[in-house]
Motif scaffolding. Structure first.
Motif, PDB file in Angstrom:
ATOM      1  N   SER C 287       0.846  -1.178   0.000  1.00 31.76           N
ATOM      2  CA  SER C 287       0.000   0.000   0.000  1.00 31.76           C
ATOM      3  C   SER C 287       0.885   1.233   0.000  1.00 31.76           C
ATOM      4  O   SER C 287       2.099   1.135   0.160  1.00 31.76           O
ATOM      5  CB  SER C 287      -0.895  -0.004   1.246  1.00 31.76           C
ATOM      6  OG  SER C 287      -0.163   0.472   2.356  1.00 31.76           O
ATOM      7  N   SER C 288       0.247   2.387  -0.153  1.00 27.66           N
ATOM      8  CA  SER C 288       1.010   3.621  -0.045  1.00 27.66           C
ATOM      9  C   SER C 288       1.104   3.997   1.431  1.00 27.66           C
ATOM     10  O   SER C 288       0.362   3.473   2.259  1.00 27.66           O
ATOM     11  CB  SER C 288       0.318   4.743  -0.818  1.00 27.66           C
ATOM     12  OG  SER C 288      -0.888   5.080  -0.158  1.00 27.66           O
ATOM     13  N   ILE C 289       2.019   4.923   1.742  1.00 24.99           N
ATOM     14  CA  ILE C 289       2.158   5.398   3.117  1.00 24.99           C
ATOM     15  C   ILE C 289       0.835   6.002   3.596  1.00 24.99           C
ATOM     16  O   ILE C 289       0.342   5.686   4.682  1.00 24.99           O
ATOM     17  CB  ILE C 289       3.294   6.450   3.205  1.00 24.99           C
ATOM     18  CG1 ILE C 289       4.637   5.749   3.292  1.00 24.99           C
ATOM     19  CG2 ILE C 289       3.116   7.391   4.387  1.00 24.99           C
ATOM     20  CD1 ILE C 289       4.884   5.096   4.631  1.00 24.99           C
ATOM     21  N   GLU C 290       0.287   6.849   2.744  1.00 17.62           N
ATOM     22  CA  GLU C 290      -0.951   7.535   3.120  1.00 17.62           C
ATOM     23  C   GLU C 290      -2.026   6.521   3.470  1.00 17.62           C
ATOM     24  O   GLU C 290      -2.726   6.617   4.472  1.00 17.62           O
ATOM     25  CB  GLU C 290      -1.438   8.449   1.982  1.00 17.62           C
ATOM     26  CG  GLU C 290      -0.522   9.628   1.688  1.00 17.62           C
ATOM     27  CD  GLU C 290       0.767   9.229   0.961  1.00 17.62           C
ATOM     28  OE1 GLU C 290       0.817   8.143   0.342  1.00 17.62           O
ATOM     29  OE2 GLU C 290       1.744  10.007   1.038  1.00 17.62           O
ATOM     30  N   GLU C 291      -2.176   5.529   2.593  1.00 19.20           N
ATOM     31  CA  GLU C 291      -3.175   4.492   2.769  1.00 19.20           C
ATOM     32  C   GLU C 291      -2.952   3.748   4.100  1.00 19.20           C
ATOM     33  O   GLU C 291      -3.871   3.513   4.870  1.00 19.20           O
ATOM     34  CB  GLU C 291      -3.038   3.513   1.601  1.00 19.20           C
ATOM     35  CG  GLU C 291      -4.259   2.670   1.324  1.00 19.20           C
ATOM     36  CD  GLU C 291      -3.962   1.686   0.185  1.00 19.20           C
ATOM     37  OE1 GLU C 291      -4.575   0.617   0.169  1.00 19.20           O
ATOM     38  OE2 GLU C 291      -3.088   1.989  -0.674  1.00 19.20           O
ATOM     39  N   ILE C 293      -1.249   4.771   6.786  1.00 11.94           N
ATOM     40  CA  ILE C 293      -1.486   5.653   7.941  1.00 11.94           C
ATOM     41  C   ILE C 293      -3.005   5.773   8.178  1.00 11.94           C
ATOM     42  O   ILE C 293      -3.487   5.655   9.315  1.00 11.94           O
ATOM     43  CB  ILE C 293      -0.883   7.060   7.678  1.00 11.94           C
ATOM     44  CG1 ILE C 293       0.634   6.968   7.482  1.00 11.94           C
ATOM     45  CG2 ILE C 293      -1.281   8.039   8.795  1.00 11.94           C
ATOM     46  CD1 ILE C 293       1.465   6.882   8.725  1.00 11.94           C
ATOM     47  N   GLU C 294      -3.665   5.998   7.100  1.00 15.29           N
ATOM     48  CA  GLU C 294      -5.116   6.126   7.149  1.00 15.29           C
ATOM     49  C   GLU C 294      -5.736   4.891   7.802  1.00 15.29           C
ATOM     50  O   GLU C 294      -6.588   4.958   8.692  1.00 15.29           O
ATOM     51  CB  GLU C 294      -5.624   6.283   5.686  1.00 15.29           C
ATOM     52  CG  GLU C 294      -7.123   6.373   5.522  1.00 15.29           C
ATOM     53  CD  GLU C 294      -7.671   7.661   6.140  1.00 15.29           C
ATOM     54  OE1 GLU C 294      -7.009   8.702   5.981  1.00 15.29           O
ATOM     55  OE2 GLU C 294      -8.717   7.600   6.803  1.00 15.29           O
ATOM     56  N   GLU C 600       8.431  10.455  11.495  1.00 12.98           N
ATOM     57  CA  GLU C 600       7.445  10.865  10.491  1.00 12.98           C
ATOM     58  C   GLU C 600       6.163  10.047  10.627  1.00 12.98           C
ATOM     59  O   GLU C 600       5.053  10.569  10.512  1.00 12.98           O
ATOM     60  CB  GLU C 600       8.035  10.707   9.088  1.00 12.98           C
ATOM     61  CG  GLU C 600       9.068  11.763   8.769  1.00 12.98           C
ATOM     62  CD  GLU C 600       9.961  11.410   7.576  1.00 12.98           C
ATOM     63  OE1 GLU C 600      10.076  12.233   6.672  1.00 12.98           O
ATOM     64  OE2 GLU C 600      10.507  10.279   7.559  1.00 12.98           O
ATOM     65  N   LEU C 604       2.629  11.775  11.251  1.00 17.14           N
ATOM     66  CA  LEU C 604       1.551  11.595  10.274  1.00 17.14           C
ATOM     67  C   LEU C 604       0.321  10.966  10.925  1.00 17.14           C
ATOM     68  O   LEU C 604      -0.813  11.394  10.702  1.00 17.14           O
ATOM     69  CB  LEU C 604       2.032  10.694   9.120  1.00 17.14           C
ATOM     70  CG  LEU C 604       3.037  11.313   8.139  1.00 17.14           C
ATOM     71  CD1 LEU C 604       3.610  10.244   7.221  1.00 17.14           C
ATOM     72  CD2 LEU C 604       2.368  12.424   7.326  1.00 17.14           C
ATOM     73  N   ARG C 608      -3.383  12.623  11.589  1.00 17.04           N
ATOM     74  CA  ARG C 608      -4.580  11.978  11.071  1.00 17.04           C
ATOM     75  C   ARG C 608      -5.618  11.764  12.194  1.00 17.04           C
ATOM     76  O   ARG C 608      -6.816  11.773  11.971  1.00 17.04           O
ATOM     77  CB  ARG C 608      -4.176  10.625  10.430  1.00 17.04           C
ATOM     78  CG  ARG C 608      -5.283   9.843   9.780  1.00 17.04           C
ATOM     79  CD  ARG C 608      -5.953  10.626   8.667  1.00 17.04           C
ATOM     80  NE  ARG C 608      -7.219  10.012   8.274  1.00 17.04           N
ATOM     81  CZ  ARG C 608      -8.339  10.077   8.976  1.00 17.04           C
ATOM     82  NH1 ARG C 608      -8.381  10.742  10.097  1.00 17.04           N
ATOM     83  NH2 ARG C 608      -9.441   9.482   8.553  1.00 17.04           N
TER      84      ARG C 608
END
Lengths: 172, 596, 764
Positions: C287-291, C293-294, C600, C604, C608
């Motif tokens: 997955s992406s980092i954003e995904e 973290i989310e 980080e 992040l 969130r």
């Protein structure tokens, strides 16, 4: 090193395994806690066993708390120490000034001719070791050799050869 | 000799290293048997013959030497005695009362001593080295008594300074001054070390002193220890001297038992413990910092100075190292006074010096002469000159680190400074005489081989520099010398001298530099003409008889070990090159230099 | 101060300075080859010869002390000629194979040849030709290139005190080697290599990978153990090529250990993960980092909503920086609102002694820890201390360790016997028993120091006893990992808020997991499965409602997670570590492997979840200074923290009772090359120590008919496991050791620190 000497070294590997090293501990115990023990201990261990093996060095190191590598560094620095067994008869050919001038080089050659050993080598039957030494202080009778503790002077290749043969023919 | 006249028959047989080697044991046995056969009561003594004021002892070339004492008569010395000669000597001399003239020592034997001045060696051979009582009977331990009773440490140092005594180990540093440095170093624990690691080939004076009179050295050390303030001391003795080691061990034990060593010496609070350390075979350990490293149980590699041992020596403590001969000078300086001592020798080199004379000289052996006698006197008066009527060519003074002097410098006085000026040095006191059958390039190569082999390998100039010089010398002796090699040697030798870490490297080039300085033509002959004037470099010698020079004597024919020479009476000898092994016997024996 | 004049420049220096030191101060360059500032003067190479006015002899600048009014000439034609000759002599035997020598461009011999103006060698070249020696796993040795400066031998002797190499032979025959030319086995610290002026000792991990002039050098701090060594990271284009040292930097004087010097290839390891992973129906997918973290935020929000803040916890590894640790506890306490911030670090013992205290101690006790293995650079300091004249070093440990050679007293035996001896020593401190002499000398010492293992309850008890009985003793608790100390300072423990402010609610990690009150856990780099105490918790962790793990590698515990986020290693981030002394030091980001840092990640995630935590390193540090009083005036580049207590806790005397029934007693051994977890990702370290081994003495080994490298079967209770055998001298009869933090061993030691096992030879 001559082939004979190399062959003999190989054989030693097996011999070494069975040596009882308790004398090393006894010698080291005499010097426990004393400064400057390394060289006297090496000397006495060599006197006891006739030479210094890797196992002896390691045992000395454990006893004296000295690295075996350092001990090896010390023993290889000094001409007196040997890491292989020595012949029953150690022929010391004096290569001092007077002896050189009077042809001691030829005497060494005779040893080589008779027993096939060069300087520092031991014959395969462990009977003779040749050692070229600097002056043994008997220049008046140059050229001189010593066989063990006996000194022979005024040598020629011929009478030297006769002496060597006499030793070679000695009964064990 | 007539030193003393006795009641019983006595035979003294030289049983030192050389004496035994020449058959001393057999000679002793023969005497025992001969006296028994003759029914005479006799005492057959074995004496370490090294040095004795009244005996040979120093003249080992003539072993086995035997002194015969017949009641009511002067003692007679015989030279080159063999067991076969013994019955004759006993029959004719002891029983018949007629000295066997043909074997008895002649004038030249006595000449050997006539030009010497034996102070240090005075009691060597006279006293029984194994008997502390005998040493005491000869006035031993009187000097230390005097020191402890009458003198402060400062006064002792002052006396030694006044005497002008300089270190006999080679460097010639003023002894008293050296002591001052160590005395002034802060610290309670200081070490005194006797350097008995005599390693120069041909030199054996230290051994003679230790073997002949060990208590003399111990007493000298006691004086020094008192003066400097040392509580602990070591005698570092070369392991190749087994007899010396036995003698020192016994002497130390006896001295300790008699209260000359240990605590409360002679009832004072002076304390000095002396130990023996056996060397393990490294010439470089004669250098004082290497010697210290060796006592500490390390590789005998010299250390940078400063700090000097006087400040930071054995185990980091202030230490003073002197040589055997230096210590042996001390008791007599104390007993006879500095003024007496300073009256011997030259202005800057006081006292006597012991030399070991060897090579192409008639009387080889150990000699003690006053400082300042000339090299010529040493070789020709004491040593009796060159044998076989050959011409003197050169003399190497100071052992392998010394220098090679030519005939033109024979009148150089033997003192520290004159020898240095001439390019040689006092060094160990080794003196090797060379004649016209010696090649100076080969001589340089020989001495450098020794020092190079003994280099400890620590510093680059000595380790690689001397090896490189040796390689160049070797190619010259093989006839492969190149144009410019002499200059290359000189340049490298100079650099090694000034950049080496210790005395070994700093002096190793001396024989090369002096032979180039005084015998450059010989180097040139090797390089340019591929010729060896001394006929020693066998690859450059033709081994041919020069017909015009040959006197047809046939000596070469007789000495050739491989029968390569044919000769008939009245004819020029001929060398068969296919048989010749280039042993040079013919060259060194030909009285006419006829073989080239 | 004395005044000396060097090449006309006057300079004032300390009275015992050498000419070389004075010249440095005066700004005069004197060439050297065998000299090294951390070693005793040697004076072998003669390159630094100078003229002292009035002295006919030339003096070596590196060894000669200055005297007042001394006048020194360092440059003239004569000296230049001598230096040229020396270098020229070296070039006779030195193979001129510079193009294929890894040292090219960084070679003192090359530099000196240039400096002295040597353009032509007058002597016939005779290059040595001996095969390379590859018996040392990290160091390639070419004795042909050796100039015999002896720096390697001297540093191994004077600094490391292992004496693994020596000068062998004499004169031209001299070489650097080992006893009877054995394979070159040592501690692999590489100090020898670090001082080699030529290409005789080369770094095998770096060999032929780059050229020195391409590499950028960045100062940083080592990320392995708690010694806190300053290192130089040499890198190019986002790749770390080499770890080197600077003698002028930090507490370690340029000395490193095998891990620190050769373990760095784990940074470039192909096993490094680059992409976050989310597990769906038992399978990870990228997955992406954003995904990611989310995903984590949503899960945490959901669980918090359902079960409250205390159902969520954070477990922090001592690998993270102070800044990350600070944010981690902030995240737990302020973002989540729970005191559930855990670590496996002890809170009972805090730093007291420094390296300096250790080196200057006159009487030091090493209490039941193999410190040269666990904290090698601290071990060097102890060995140097023990080596000094008139110091007393006493070691209590089951087997003989590498402190033996310098120790005054070494007490070994079965673990219970060692404890008996420690007990007797403490009785000695109280005034009687067989250890009275040693106890008296320890009590009477000017600077008594106690080095101990703060992780063991019994050891803590004894340390506390000693601390109570000897009032001037300085204690040194040997924490293990690079930031073991810092994460506790930062409050990554339920017991203390940052700066040792006691908390009220004190949850226990095991308890909250076992009683099911903890539903979700965020693990930052820690791996409970390799920890003997928690290695049994795998099942529970796997069944949590939610588990997120950040780690540079896919660790055993990361495999159990629902979300795995790969994060950066020490060379890839900024921040500070606090070492075992309590010294705070800064690391510097040198390369970027395209992954985020824990810092980080936390920033992040917090954002969130609606809280903005600072994410710039400077901002975090400002906040630390503000919120952690302990750190508020500490220099983050080497300052030392002043702690509120040294030992604190209810220490109890619990006798050792080994678990199990076998004939052999097992105690946990320490390893210099590994700490079980991520050092195993270094293929170079693993090549030497691939798997945990049973250390056994030669007598027992021969009784069992096994030799070094053979396999042996270890039977403990119901478990039977195969281990490699390492035969070592100095292990007591009937005793063996085994490291306890490997996946193959952690579960065994979960049963007890000391075990009784049976051993039999493994056939086949």
């Amino acid at each position: 090193m001559s082939e004979k000497a190399i062959e003999m070294q190989d054989n030693q590997e097996e011999v070494i395994q069975e040596i009882d090293l308790s004398a090393v501990d006894e010698i080291c115990a005499k010097y426990s806690g004393k400064k400057g023990a390394v060289i006297p201990v090496l000397q006495q261990v060599q006197e006891h066993y006739g030479y210094l093996s890797r196992e002896m060095i390691e045992r000395i190191g454990e006893n004296l708390n000295v690295s075996p590598h350092q001990l090896y560094g010390v023993l290889t620095f000094y001409a007196q120490f040997y890491t292989t067994p020595r012949g029953k008869y150690v022929i010391r050919v004096c290569r001092g000034t007077a002896c050189h001038v009077k042809g001691s080089g030829r005497i060494s050659e005779v040893v080589k001719e008779e027993f096939g050993i060069g300087n520092g080598e031991t014959s395969s039957d462990l009977k003779f070791t040749l050692e070229e030494v600097s002056c043994i202080g008997a220049c008046g009778m140059a050229p001189v050799i010593m066989i063990n503790d006996k000194t022979y002077g005024n040598l020629t290749p011929e009478n030297a050869r006769a002496i060597f043969r006499e030793y070679a023919n000695k009964e064990e | 000799m007539g030193e003393h006249i006795i009641d019983n028959y006595e035979v003294h047989v030289c049983m030192g290293t050389a004496g035994v080697a020449s058959g001393g044991t057999e000679v002793m046995e023969a005497f025992r048997k001969a006296f028994e056969d003759a029914g005479l009561p006799a005492e057959i003594k074995e004496r370490n013959c090294k040095v004795k004021a009244t005996g040979c002892r120093g003249l080992c070339a003539r072993d086995v030497l035997v002194d015969i004492y017949v009641p009511g008569k002067e003692a007679v010395t015989y030279e080159h005695v063999t067991a076969e000669m013994v019955p004759t000597i006993v029959q004719e001399h002891v029983v018949g009362g007629e000295v066997v003239k043909k074997w008895a020592a002649k004038d030249d034997y006595y000449d050997f001593y006539k030009h010497q001045k034996r102070y240090v060696l005075k009691d060597c051979g006279k006293v029984d080295p194994d008997s502390i009582d005998d040493y005491i009977a000869h006035g031993g331990y009187e000097a230390i008594k005097k020191v402890l009773k009458e003198m402060t440490p400062e006064q002792v140092i002052e006396e030694v300074k006044k005497s002008g005594l300089r270190g006999r180990g080679g460097g010639g540093f003023p002894t008293g001054l050296k002591w001052t440095f160590c005395r002034n170093s802060p610290g309670d624990l200081k070490y005194l070390i006797c350097n008995a690691d005599e390693g120069d080939p041909g030199a054996f004076m230290d051994r003679s002193i230790i073997e002949g009179n060990p208590h003399d050295v111990i007493e000298g050390m006691l004086i020094a220890a008192y003066a400097i303030g040392c509580k602990e001391g070591y005698i570092y003795c070369r392991a190749e001297y087994p007899l010396a080691i036995i003698r020192v061990k016994k002497a130390l034990k006896d001295a300790e038992e008699r209260g000359f060593l240990g605590k409360n010496i002679l009832g004072t609070d002076f304390e000095f413990h002396l130990h023996l350390k056996e060397g393990a075979g490294a010439f470089v350990c004669g250098e004082e910092t290497a010697l210290i490293a060796s006592i500490e149980g390390e590789r005998g590699m010299p250390r940078s100075r400063p700090p000097f041992p006087a400040v930071k020596g054995l185990w980091g403590k202030p230490s003073n190292v002197n040589n055997v001969e230096t210590f042996a000078n001390l008791p007599m300086i104390i007993l006879n006074g500095a003024d007496w001592y300073a009256s011997i020798g030259t202005e800057k080199s006081k006292g006597t010096k012991i030399f070991a004379l060897s090579g192409k000289v008639k009387s080889t052996g150990l000699i003690e002469v006053p400082m300042g006698i000339t090299v010529r006197q040493l070789i020709f008066d004491v040593g009796g000159g060159i044998p076989k009527k050959r011409k003197f060519k050169a003399v190497q003074l100071g052992g392998p680190s010394g220098g090679c002097l030519p005939e033109s410098l024979l009148d150089t006085p033997i003192d520290y400074d004159s020898l240095i000026a001439a390019g040689a040095m006092m060094g160990s006191g080794g003196v090797v005489v060379m004649d016209e059958t010696n090649c100076m390039v080969n001589v340089a190569h020989f001495f450098l081989t020794f020092t190079q082999r003994e280099s400890c390998g620590k510093c680059i100039p000595c380790r690689i520099g001397t090896k490189t010089m040796l390689d160049i010398l070797a190619r010259i002796t093989k006839g492969q010398g190149r144009e410019g090699d002499i200059e290359l040697l000189e340049s490298l030798a100079q650099d090694i001298k000034v950049s080496s870490l210790c005395g070994l490297g700093q002096t190793a080039p001396n024989p090369v530099l002096t032979t180039i300085r005084y015998f450059r033509h010989e180097y040139e002959a090797h390089i340019k003409e591929k010729r060896c004037p001394g006929r020693e470099c066998t690859e450059l010698v033709k081994f041919e008889v020069q017909e015009d020079a040959c006197k047809k004597c046939g000596i070469c024919f007789k000495v050739c070990p491989v029968n390569a020479i044919t000769w008939e009476k009245g004819k020029v000898a001929y060398i068969d090159k296919s048989k010749c092994v280039k042993c040079r016997e013919c060259i060194v024996n030909c009285p006419f230099n006829a073989i080239d | 101060m004395v005044t000396v004049k060097i090449d006309g420049r006057e300079v004032q220096v300390e009275p015992n300075s050498t000419i070389l030191q004075a010249a440095e101060k005066a700004g005069v360059h004197i060439p050297v080859l065998c000299h090294h500032k951390t070693l005793n003067p040697f004076g072998a190479c003669r390159v630094c010869l100078v003229e002292v006015v009035g002295n006919p002899k030339l003096m070596t600048a590196c060894t000669t002390p200055v005297t007042d009014k001394m006048e020194i000439v360092t440059q003239n034609e004569k000296l230049q000629k001598l230096r040229r000759t020396v270098i020229e002599l070296l070039l006779i035997n030195h193979p001129l194979d510079c193009p294929v020598c890894d040292k090219g461009g960084d070679c003192m011999l090359q530099d000196l040849t240039f400096e002295v103006g040597l353009t032509n060698v007058r002597f016939d070249p005779k290059p040595n030709d001996t095969p390379f020696d590859h018996t040392n796993p990290f160091i390639e040795r070419d004795i042909d290139r050796c100039v015999l400066c002896g720096k390697c031998v001297r540093i191994c002797d004077e600094v490391v005190n292992i004496q693994a190499i020596s000068f062998i032979n004499r004169g031209t025959e001299t070489y650097i080697g080992t006893s009877f030319d054995q394979p070159w086995n040592c501690e692999y610290c590489g100090q020898c290599m670090s001082v080699c002026p030529v290409g005789s000792l080369n770094n095998r991990v770096y060999l032929f990978k780059n050229r020195p002039w391409n590499l950028e050098k960045t100062e940083s701090v080592c990320g392995f153990c708690s010694c806190g060594c300053s290192i130089i990271v040499e890198h190019e284009d986002n790749e770390v090529y080499k770890i080197s040292e600077d003698p002028d930097l930090g507490v370690n004087h340029g000395f490193l250990c095998a891990k620190g010097r050769f373990g760095y290839e784990l940074i470039n390891s192909p096993e490094r993960e680059k992409t976050p992973k989310i597990k769906k129906s038992g399978e990870f997918s990228e997955s992406s980092i954003e995904e990611a973290i989310e995903y984590v935020a949503a899960k945490i929000g959901e669980i918090k909503g359902k079960y409250g803040a205390d159902s969520i916890g954070v477990l922090v590894s001592p690998r993270v920086t102070n800044e990350e640790a600070f944010l981690a506890q902030k995240f737990a306490r302020e973002v989540i609102g729970s005191n559930n911030v855990f670590s496996f670090e002890t809170v009972n013992a805090l730093p007291e002694g420094t390296y300096e205290d250790v080196e200057n101690s006159d009487n030091l006790i090493v209490l039941n820890i193999d410190v040269t293995e666990s904290n090698p650079v601290l071990g060097y300091a102890i060995r140097r201390m023990g080596r000094k004249e008139e110091t007393t070093l006493s070691v209590f440990y089951p087997k003989v360790t590498s402190l033996k050679r310098v120790a005054t007293n070494f007490f070994t035996g079965k673990p219970s016997e060692v404890y008996e001896k420690i007990e007797n020593f403490i009785n000695g401190l109280k005034g009687d028993g067989e250890f009275k002499d040693l106890a008296d000398s320890f009590k009477g010492a000017k600077k008594p120091v106690l080095v101990y293992n703060p992780y063991d309850e019994l050891d803590l008890y004894y340390a506390n006893e000693i601390k109570t009985l000897v009032n001037n003793v300085i204690t040194v608790p040997c924490r293990l990992k690079n930031n073991s100390q810092g994460i506790v300072d930062m409050g990554c423990t339920p017991y203390y808020k940052p700066g040792y402010v006691k908390t009220e609610a004190q949850a226990d990690f095991r308890k909250v997991l076992e009683d099911g009150s903890l539903r979700a856990l965020v693990i930052l780099g820690e791996n409970p499965l390799l920890h003997p105490e928690y290695s049994d918790l795998g099942d529970i962790l796997g069944k949590l409602d939610f588990l997120a793990v950040t780690d540079p590698f896919m660790s055993e515990v990361a495999e159990l997670s629902e979300v795995y986020i790969p994060v950066s290693l020490f060379a890839e981030k900024d921040g500070t570590f606090t070492n075992f002394e309590g010294r705070v030091q800064s690391l510097n980001k040198t390369v970027d492997n395209g992954v985020i840092s824990d810092l980080e990640f936390l920033a992040l995630l917090s954002a969130r979840l609606g809280v903005n935590l600072p994410k710039g390193i400077d901002e975090v540090q400002d906040l630390i200074r503000k919120e952690v009083p302990l750190y508020n005036d500490v220099d983050f580049n080497g300052g030392t923290v002043k702690y509120p207590f040294v030992l604190d806790g209810a220490f109890a005397l619990k006798k050792v009772s080994p678990k199990g029934k076998g004939k052999f007693k097992v105690f946990p051994g320490s390893l210099r090359l590994h700490s079980g977890s991520f050092t195993r990702r270094s293929q170079d370290l693993s090549r030497v120590y691939a798997e945990p081994a049973v250390e056994i003495n030669p007598t027992d080994a021969s009784k069992l008919n096994v030799g070094d490298g053979d396999y042996i079967i270890l039977k403990f209770e119901d478990t039977t496991r195969k281990f490699r055998v390492a035969v070592v001298k100095g292990m007591p009869d009937g005793v063996v050791s085994l490291p306890n933090d490997f996946k193959e061993t952690a579960d065994l030691f979960h049963k007890g620190k000391y075990l009784k096992v049976d051993l039999v030879k493994h056939n086949g």
